[in-house]
Design an enzyme around this catalytic site. Structure first.
Site, PDB file in Angstrom:
ATOM      1  CG  ASP A  74      -1.881  -1.110   1.272  1.00  0.00           C
ATOM      2  OD1 ASP A  74      -2.203  -1.640   0.195  1.00  0.00           O
ATOM      3  OD2 ASP A  74      -2.332  -1.459   2.376  1.00  0.00           O
TER       4      ASP A  74
HETATM    5  N1  URA Z   1      -1.276  -5.976   3.795  1.00  0.00           N
HETATM    6  C1  URA Z   1      -1.783  -4.712   3.803  1.00  0.00           C
HETATM    7  O1  URA Z   1      -2.832  -4.470   4.360  1.00  0.00           O
HETATM    8  N2  URA Z   1      -1.081  -3.767   3.177  1.00  0.00           N
HETATM    9  C2  URA Z   1       0.089  -3.969   2.567  1.00  0.00           C
HETATM   10  O2  URA Z   1       0.685  -3.039   2.022  1.00  0.00           O
HETATM   11  C3  URA Z   1       0.608  -5.283   2.579  1.00  0.00           C
HETATM   12  C4  URA Z   1      -0.097  -6.273   3.197  1.00  0.00           C
END
Ligand code: URA
Length: 242
Positions: free
Chosen positions: A102
């Site tokens: 993310d």
């Molecule tokens: N899980 C999440 O919620 N975000 C990420 O960036 C990676 C794994």
């Protein structure tokens, strides 16, 4: 491969720009000046521009410590992507992020020109471990460990059993290490939401056999070592192919 094509691929400019460069006599191959942009050259030839050696490797594998605030994408018309943290050659070589973190997640991101290896690493059937350090907004207890281990129902899918290792737990904040095999969108955040906690910060520490090096600060990258690459390839059953 044609000399002009090779120089474009390794990021030395557009086709027109590199053709001009070659015609100007600035490009030497194996010590000999070549002025014909269409010259056929071996992939392992030693190429130099204005006396400087050029890295002409086509296969590249990068380990990046992703900072918060950049998108995990090969390109985006509006937002800064992880590719902007690397020299332009990696984009022209087709180096792509393997999976996605993310925008606000930090930590280990692998980028590679090897599409088959990337595909295998992302395949749910291979169960490549991903380890995250998560800071959440309240205490964590044995009940949370059990819920993660049982497999959480996230509405549209049931997450496979995951290991939750509580490192610190206080009234307003806890720190835990989470090991998952899957990589669904917002997976770790959604798993914590399912047990009543909001993720405040998330950092990936491991991806399959790769560990985020301690000396790689946010935004820094390096190439995989030969040993790391061999381990990744072994983890996805590609070791016999080279
Ligand atoms: N899980 C999440 O919620 N975000 C990420 O960036 C990676 C794994």
């Amino acid at each position: 491969m044609r000399l002009d094509r090779l120089l474009v691929t390794v990021g030395l400019g557009s086709r027109t720009q590199v053709q001009r460069l070659i015609r100007s006599g600035a490009v030497a191959v194996d010590g000999q000046t070549l002025r014909d942009p269409g010259s056929q050259i071996r992939e392992d030839a030693a190429v130099a521009v204005s006396g400087q050696a050029v890295d002409t490797r086509q296969e590249r594998h990068i380990l990046l410590n992703k900072p918060a605030g950049v998108l995990t994408a090969a390109r985006d018309s509006r937002q800064e992507t992880v590719m902007s943290l690397l020299p332009p050659a990696f984009t022209s070589l087709g180096c792509m992020p393997v999976g996605r973190l993310d925008k606000d997640t930090t930590g280990l991101l692998l980028l590679t020109t090897d599409g088959e290896m990337a595909h295998r690493l992302l395949s749910p059937a291979r169960y490549v471990d991903k380890v995250y350090l998560a800071e959440v907004d309240g205490p964590l207890t044995a009940a949370h460990i059990e819920a993660f281990a049982a497999g959480l129902n996230l509405g549209d899918f049931v997450a496979a059993p995951a290991a939750l290792d509580i490192l610190e737990s206080g009234e307003a904040r806890a720190l835990a290490r989470v090991t998952v095999h899957e990589g669904r969108f917002h997976q770790v955040k959604r798993m914590f939401e399912a047990v009543g906690r909001t993720v405040l910060t998330l950092r990936r520490e491991r991806f399959g056999p790769l560990t985020l090096p301690e000396d790689l600060t946010a935004g820094q990258w390096r190439e995989l070592t030969g040993e790391e690459l061999a381990e990744v390839r072994r983890a996805v059953g590609m070791e016999a192919e080279r």
